[in-house]
Structures are given as structure tokens and as C-alpha cells.
Scaffold this motif. Structure first.
Motif, PDB file in Angstrom:
ATOM      1  N   ALA A 166       0.836  -1.201   0.000  1.00 37.49           N
ATOM      2  CA  ALA A 166       0.000   0.000   0.000  1.00 37.49           C
ATOM      3  C   ALA A 166       0.869   1.248   0.000  1.00 37.49           C
ATOM      4  CB  ALA A 166      -0.916  -0.005   1.223  1.00 37.49           C
ATOM      5  N   TYR A 167       0.677   2.073  -1.014  1.00 34.52           N
ATOM      6  CA  TYR A 167       1.372   3.356  -1.073  1.00 34.52           C
ATOM      7  C   TYR A 167       0.412   4.416  -1.603  1.00 34.52           C
ATOM      8  CZ  TYR A 167       4.507   7.113  -2.406  1.00 34.52           C
ATOM      9  OH  TYR A 167       5.102   8.352  -2.536  1.00 34.52           O
ATOM     10  N   ASN A 168       0.066   5.367  -0.766  1.00 37.94           N
ATOM     11  CA  ASN A 168      -0.810   6.484  -1.149  1.00 37.94           C
ATOM     12  C   ASN A 168      -2.112   6.000  -1.792  1.00 37.94           C
ATOM     13  OD1 ASN A 168       1.115   8.183  -0.128  1.00 37.94           O
ATOM     14  ND2 ASN A 168       1.739   9.059  -2.098  1.00 37.94           N
ATOM     15  N   VAL A 169      -2.766   5.062  -1.113  1.00 38.32           N
ATOM     16  CA  VAL A 169      -4.036   4.523  -1.611  1.00 38.32           C
ATOM     17  C   VAL A 169      -5.142   4.738  -0.569  1.00 38.32           C
ATOM     18  CG1 VAL A 169      -3.148   2.865  -3.274  1.00 38.32           C
ATOM     19  CG2 VAL A 169      -3.242   2.231  -0.851  1.00 38.32           C
ATOM     20  N   GLU A 170      -5.134   5.904   0.042  1.00 36.85           N
ATOM     21  CA  GLU A 170      -6.115   6.221   1.072  1.00 36.85           C
ATOM     22  C   GLU A 170      -7.549   6.000   0.589  1.00 36.85           C
ATOM     23  OE1 GLU A 170      -7.445  10.120   3.780  1.00 36.85           O
ATOM     24  OE2 GLU A 170      -5.914  10.301   2.204  1.00 36.85           O
ATOM     25  N   ARG A 171      -7.830   6.338  -0.651  1.00 33.96           N
ATOM     26  CA  ARG A 171      -9.186   6.235  -1.184  1.00 33.96           C
ATOM     27  C   ARG A 171      -9.635   4.796  -1.407  1.00 33.96           C
ATOM     28  NH1 ARG A 171      -9.585   9.444  -6.563  1.00 33.96           N
ATOM     29  NH2 ARG A 171     -11.656   8.465  -6.485  1.00 33.96           N
ATOM     30  N   TYR A 172      -8.684   3.866  -1.535  1.00 33.23           N
ATOM     31  CA  TYR A 172      -9.015   2.521  -1.997  1.00 33.23           C
ATOM     32  C   TYR A 172      -8.733   1.412  -0.991  1.00 33.23           C
ATOM     33  CZ  TYR A 172      -8.409   5.363  -6.195  1.00 33.23           C
ATOM     34  OH  TYR A 172      -8.475   6.371  -7.121  1.00 33.23           O
ATOM     35  N   ILE A 173      -7.838   1.649  -0.039  1.00 38.03           N
ATOM     36  CA  ILE A 173      -7.365   0.563   0.811  1.00 38.03           C
ATOM     37  C   ILE A 173      -8.471  -0.023   1.676  1.00 38.03           C
ATOM     38  CG2 ILE A 173      -6.600   2.087   2.681  1.00 38.03           C
ATOM     39  CD1 ILE A 173      -4.850  -1.139   1.443  1.00 38.03           C
ATOM     40  N   GLY A 174      -9.450   0.782   2.072  1.00 43.15           N
ATOM     41  CA  GLY A 174     -10.553   0.253   2.865  1.00 43.15           C
ATOM     42  C   GLY A 174     -11.350  -0.782   2.094  1.00 43.15           C
ATOM     43  N   GLU A 175     -11.652  -0.491   0.842  1.00 43.96           N
ATOM     44  CA  GLU A 175     -12.378  -1.437  -0.006  1.00 43.96           C
ATOM     45  C   GLU A 175     -11.567  -2.704  -0.230  1.00 43.96           C
ATOM     46  OE1 GLU A 175     -15.031  -1.063  -4.045  1.00 43.96           O
ATOM     47  OE2 GLU A 175     -13.108  -0.021  -4.014  1.00 43.96           O
ATOM     48  N   CYS A 176     -10.270  -2.542  -0.415  1.00 45.70           N
ATOM     49  CA  CYS A 176      -9.376  -3.680  -0.604  1.00 45.70           C
ATOM     50  C   CYS A 176      -9.416  -4.614   0.608  1.00 45.70           C
ATOM     51  CB  CYS A 176      -7.957  -3.170  -0.844  1.00 45.70           C
ATOM     52  SG  CYS A 176      -6.670  -4.434  -0.823  1.00 45.70           S
ATOM     53  N   LEU A 177      -9.228  -4.063   1.801  1.00 51.60           N
ATOM     54  CA  LEU A 177      -9.171  -4.880   3.012  1.00 51.60           C
ATOM     55  C   LEU A 177     -10.549  -5.426   3.391  1.00 51.60           C
ATOM     56  CD1 LEU A 177      -6.630  -2.763   5.071  1.00 51.60           C
ATOM     57  CD2 LEU A 177      -6.194  -4.770   3.646  1.00 51.60           C
ATOM     58  N   GLU A 178     -11.591  -4.682   3.098  1.00 47.63           N
ATOM     59  CA  GLU A 178     -12.938  -5.178   3.361  1.00 47.63           C
ATOM     60  C   GLU A 178     -13.232  -6.419   2.523  1.00 47.63           C
ATOM     61  OE1 GLU A 178     -16.473  -5.803   5.018  1.00 47.63           O
ATOM     62  OE2 GLU A 178     -15.050  -4.270   5.681  1.00 47.63           O
ATOM     63  N   SER A 179     -12.671  -6.483   1.310  1.00 44.71           N
ATOM     64  CA  SER A 179     -12.884  -7.669   0.469  1.00 44.71           C
ATOM     65  C   SER A 179     -12.262  -8.908   1.098  1.00 44.71           C
ATOM     66  CB  SER A 179     -12.311  -7.441  -0.929  1.00 44.71           C
ATOM     67  OG  SER A 179     -10.903  -7.607  -0.984  1.00 44.71           O
ATOM     68  N   LEU A 180     -11.225  -8.734   1.903  1.00 45.53           N
ATOM     69  CA  LEU A 180     -10.633  -9.857   2.632  1.00 45.53           C
ATOM     70  C   LEU A 180     -11.462 -10.205   3.863  1.00 45.53           C
ATOM     71  CD1 LEU A 180      -6.840  -8.992   2.345  1.00 45.53           C
ATOM     72  CD2 LEU A 180      -7.983 -11.002   1.408  1.00 45.53           C
ATOM     73  N   LYS A 181     -11.883  -9.210   4.606  1.00 41.19           N
ATOM     74  CA  LYS A 181     -12.700  -9.467   5.792  1.00 41.19           C
ATOM     75  C   LYS A 181     -14.011 -10.157   5.426  1.00 41.19           C
ATOM     76  CE  LYS A 181     -12.829  -6.220   8.934  1.00 41.19           C
ATOM     77  NZ  LYS A 181     -12.984  -4.873   9.565  1.00 41.19           N
ATOM     78  N   SER A 182     -14.493  -9.935   4.216  1.00 43.24           N
ATOM     79  CA  SER A 182     -15.768 -10.495   3.783  1.00 43.24           C
ATOM     80  C   SER A 182     -15.632 -11.843   3.080  1.00 43.24           C
ATOM     81  CB  SER A 182     -16.468  -9.504   2.839  1.00 43.24           C
ATOM     82  OG  SER A 182     -16.667  -8.255   3.462  1.00 43.24           O
ATOM     83  N   GLN A 183     -14.440 -12.399   3.021  1.00 44.66           N
ATOM     84  CA  GLN A 183     -14.243 -13.666   2.325  1.00 44.66           C
ATOM     85  C   GLN A 183     -15.048 -14.790   2.979  1.00 44.66           C
ATOM     86  OE1 GLN A 183     -12.261 -14.613  -0.572  1.00 44.66           O
ATOM     87  NE2 GLN A 183     -12.554 -12.398  -0.793  1.00 44.66           N
ATOM     88  N   SER A 184     -15.570 -15.686   2.152  1.00 45.74           N
ATOM     89  CA  SER A 184     -16.306 -16.848   2.656  1.00 45.74           C
ATOM     90  C   SER A 184     -15.369 -17.886   3.267  1.00 45.74           C
ATOM     91  CB  SER A 184     -17.116 -17.477   1.522  1.00 45.74           C
ATOM     92  OG  SER A 184     -16.269 -17.844   0.437  1.00 45.74           O
ATOM     93  N   PHE A 185     -14.069 -17.749   3.035  1.00 47.11           N
ATOM     94  CA  PHE A 185     -13.045 -18.651   3.583  1.00 47.11           C
ATOM     95  C   PHE A 185     -12.170 -17.822   4.513  1.00 47.11           C
ATOM     96  CE2 PHE A 185      -8.876 -20.662   3.500  1.00 47.11           C
ATOM     97  CZ  PHE A 185      -9.168 -22.015   3.602  1.00 47.11           C
ATOM     98  N   GLY A 186     -12.070 -18.231   5.766  1.00 49.07           N
ATOM     99  CA  GLY A 186     -11.439 -17.377   6.757  1.00 49.07           C
ATOM    100  C   GLY A 186     -10.057 -17.771   7.223  1.00 49.07           C
ATOM    101  N   ASP A 187      -9.485 -18.863   6.702  1.00 49.16           N
ATOM    102  CA  ASP A 187      -8.197 -19.335   7.195  1.00 49.16           C
ATOM    103  C   ASP A 187      -7.055 -18.618   6.460  1.00 49.16           C
ATOM    104  OD1 ASP A 187      -6.239 -20.734   8.512  1.00 49.16           O
ATOM    105  OD2 ASP A 187      -6.452 -22.561   7.308  1.00 49.16           O
ATOM    106  N   PHE A 188      -6.840 -17.369   6.827  1.00 49.49           N
ATOM    107  CA  PHE A 188      -5.798 -16.591   6.175  1.00 49.49           C
ATOM    108  C   PHE A 188      -5.259 -15.547   7.143  1.00 49.49           C
ATOM    109  CE2 PHE A 188      -9.556 -13.953   5.520  1.00 49.49           C
ATOM    110  CZ  PHE A 188      -9.074 -12.665   5.753  1.00 49.49           C
ATOM    111  N   GLU A 189      -4.097 -15.024   6.796  1.00 51.78           N
ATOM    112  CA  GLU A 189      -3.565 -13.828   7.425  1.00 51.78           C
ATOM    113  C   GLU A 189      -3.317 -12.804   6.334  1.00 51.78           C
ATOM    114  OE1 GLU A 189       0.288 -14.244   9.153  1.00 51.78           O
ATOM    115  OE2 GLU A 189       1.234 -14.929   7.285  1.00 51.78           O
ATOM    116  N   CYS A 190      -3.395 -11.549   6.690  1.00 55.43           N
ATOM    117  CA  CYS A 190      -3.104 -10.470   5.749  1.00 55.43           C
ATOM    118  C   CYS A 190      -2.013  -9.592   6.339  1.00 55.43           C
ATOM    119  CB  CYS A 190      -4.353  -9.648   5.448  1.00 55.43           C
ATOM    120  SG  CYS A 190      -4.030  -8.203   4.399  1.00 55.43           S
TER     121      CYS A 190
END
Length: 347
Positions: free
Chosen positions: A9-33
Motif C-alpha cells: 500500500a502506497y498512497n491509496v487512502e481512497r481505496y485501501i478500505g475497499e481492498c481490506l474489506e474484500s478480505l474481511k468479507s471472504q467466505s473462507f477465513g483461514d488466512f492472514e493479511c
């Protein structure tokens, strides 16, 4: 843990929330970010904190200085503990069932590496017109193959995409071969993937658009090329040529042909970029090279552009090119009319 996802992540203030939310919303939860903040100068770090609050699957690393995409990804890999590693850019996101689909295919076929598909979306009509890329139309490659054989098949069907974001691979394999992104260059994805290809024994392709790729103003893909772009591609092509010369006898004729073609194509892209760069910038770059580096650059990049530049000039001013360009635009407009709105993460 099944997956480690490295988000640079570099200067992506506008987009990083959507990016990370797509991980939090995954149907498969066995991961680290592992989110690597490459010393952003905007509100990226605060946006990351808001997005991952109270979710211990997420870790944030902040580099001491802006070091580039290679360094950020390498830092994420060093901290990763998952069985498989993936790379996600901070302005893109995953489809809701991406990790579930990948895990199912990896398990079913006992894979070392799995390629997958993407869909591109554009922040403006201008970007779609000027930087259109047809990620969605890729021919499927069935079965399980070793890395070199899969590469040949993907080049043959034009399904190959040299992007680190479009596959997942066993981290142990990367550690065993000591593979890391080359620091200090752009287009680092190409070299990393071409160095990776010989190693996995069981590879497949899941031709589904699991990766959602954003085309936006100011990104590496949409910014006017500079000599940094040319340098990155030239270094990549030179490394690829040297590797193939040293190892050609270990692989099939078909693999060597495909690898040589990709090396040549990488150099051609570097040469074509020179068309958009001021001659003074090219001269300044050449002045900073050693005699050996200058000879290689002039032979393989500058010389190539001088040989083919007039061909591009004649082609792009031709009547046939103008008609063809107009005809290509028509199905893009039709496709846009029938596309369904893309669901955002969490919807």
C-alpha cells in the motif's frame, strides 16, 4: 494457516478500505493479511487502521522510507506464515469467494501453484478507452502440469499474464529457491514470475475472475512511461536471456521457444516506451550507464526502437489502423451496455 496475503500500500487512502474489506468479507477465513505501508504520504495508514480494527488476522508493517513495490512485497513475504502466499495491490480487491475457490482447487489437485483470472474495471470512460485490457477473455487450460509445461500452454493459448497478483504459490517453494522480487525496478512482476516458472511441479489454471483490477489515474499502469519503466524491462529481459542461455539444455524445445519469445517481447515493450520519452531523458539515462551497460542498452533496446520506430509510425497513421481502432471500440461499447454492475465488497 492456509493463505498469507501480502498487500502493498502506497498512497491509496481512497481505496485501501475497499481492498481490506474484500478480505474481511471472504467466505473462507483461514488466512492472514500482511499490509505493508510503503511510507505513504497521505492518510493510507489511518485508513488501514480503521479497516482492520479488532481483526487479528491483519498485521501492519510500515517501511521506514518509500522503497517501492519490490521491497514492500519482500517485507511481507519475510513475515508470512501461511502455506500459500498471494499478492494483492492496495487499490484492487478480491471477489467474495476467491479464497474458498482457490482452496478447493488446491486441495482437489494437490497443487504447488494455481493461476486464476481477473476482471478489470475503470474509473472513467477515458481510462477505459486509453488503457483497455481484456482480462476476462482468456482461454482455459485444463489439467495439472509442471511449471514449464503450463507456461508453454498458457503462452500458446494467450492466457499468460505476468502479474504477481494472479496466482497463489506455496511459500515453501519460494523459500527453497530463494526467490524474491528484484529491488529498485519497475515491472518487477515479470522477472519474478519468469524466475518462478521452472520450479513448481503441480500447476493449474482456474479461469474465474477472482481478482478485481482497478484502472485509475496515477497508477503505474496508467502513468506516462519514463526511463524507469524502460530500465525495469531492459533489466528483466537481460536477466531472462542470461537464465535461458545457462539452462536451455534442461528444458524442452517448446519451453525454450516460449521463454525466448517472452524475453524478446519484453525488450520490444521497453523499446516502444522510448517513443513517449524525451530524447534528453534517454540521453541522461545513457550517460549514467557503465560501458558494458551502455552497449547492452544500445544493442537490445535503443537499437531495436531505431529499427522498428518508423514501422509503428507508418502503421498508426495508416487508413487500416484508424478503421481497425474504430471497429475495436464498437464491441467495447456494446459490452459496457450489457455489463451488470459489479458488487462491491460487503454488498
Amino acid at each position: 494457516m492456509r493463505f498469507s496475503i501480502v498487500v502493498a500500500a502506497y498512497n491509496v487512502e481512497r481505496y485501501i478500505g475497499e481492498c481490506l474489506e474484500s478480505l474481511k468479507s471472504q467466505s473462507f477465513g483461514d488466512f492472514e493479511c500482511i499490509v505493508v505501508n510503503d511510507c505513504s504520504q497521505d492518510g493510507t495508514l489511518d485508513a488501514i487502521g480503521r479497516a482492520i480494527a479488532c481483526d487479528d488476522r491483519f498485521t501492519v508493517l510500515t517501511l521506514e522510507r518509500n522503497s517501492g513495490l519490490s521491497a514492500a512485497r519482500n517485507a511481507g513475504m519475510a513475515a508470512a506464515a501461511g502455506e500459500f502466499i498471494m499478492f494483492l495491490d492496495g487499490d484492487d480487491y478480491y471477489a467474495p469467494e476467491a479464497l474458498e475457490r482457490l482452496d478447493a482447487r488446491i486441495t482437489a489437485d494437490n497443487l504447488d501453484m494455481l493461476y486464476f483470472g481477473a476482471a478489470s474495471f475503470y474509473e472513467s470512460r477515458k481510462l477505459r478507452r486509453e488503457h483497455y485490457e481484456n482480462q476476462e477473455v482468456r482461454e482455459s487450460v485444463g489439467g495439472v502440469h509442471c511449471g514449464p509445461d503450463m507456461y508453454v500452454l498458457m503462452e500458446r493459448t494467450k492466457a499468460f499474464r505476468p502479474s504477481a497478483c494472479l496466482y497463489t504459490v506455496r511459500k515453501a517453494l519460494l523459500d527453497t529457491c530463494g526467490l524474491r522480487f528484484l529491488d529498485g525496478i519497475l515491472h518487477e512482476d515479470v522477472l519474478f514470475q519468469m524466475q518462478l516458472i521452472p520450479h513448481p511441479q503441480r500447476v493449474a489454471f482456474l479461469n474465474e475472475p477472482l481478482y478485481q483490477r482497478r484502472m485509475r489515474e496515477g497508477s503505474i499502469m496508467t502513468t506516462r512511461p519514463t526511463m524507469r519503466n524502460v530500465h525495469g524491462l531492459a533489466v528483466t529481459a537481460q536477466r531472462m536471456q542470461e537464465w535461458l542461455a545457462a539452462h536451455a539444455g534442461e528444458y524442452s524445445r517448446e519451453f525454450c521457444e516460449a521463454y525466448a519469445w517472452r524475453t524478446s517481447d519484453t525488450r520490444e515493450v521497453a523499446a516502444r516506451y522510448l517513443r513517449e520519452i524525451d530524447e534528453a531523458d534517454v540521453a541522461a539515462y545513457r550517460k549514467g550507464l557503465s560501458t558494458e551497460e551502455l552497449a547492452a542498452f544500445d544493442m537490445h533496446v535503443l537499437g531495436l526502437w531505431r529499427s522498428m520506430g518508423h514501422v509503428y509510425d507508418e502503421y498508426e497513421t495508416s487508413h487500416a489502423y484508424r478503421i481497425g481502432h474504430a471497429l475495436i471500440a464498437i464491441p467495447q461499447k456494446i459490452r459496457k451496455l450489457v455489463e451488470l454492475p459489479q458488487a462491491k465488497p460487503g454488498e
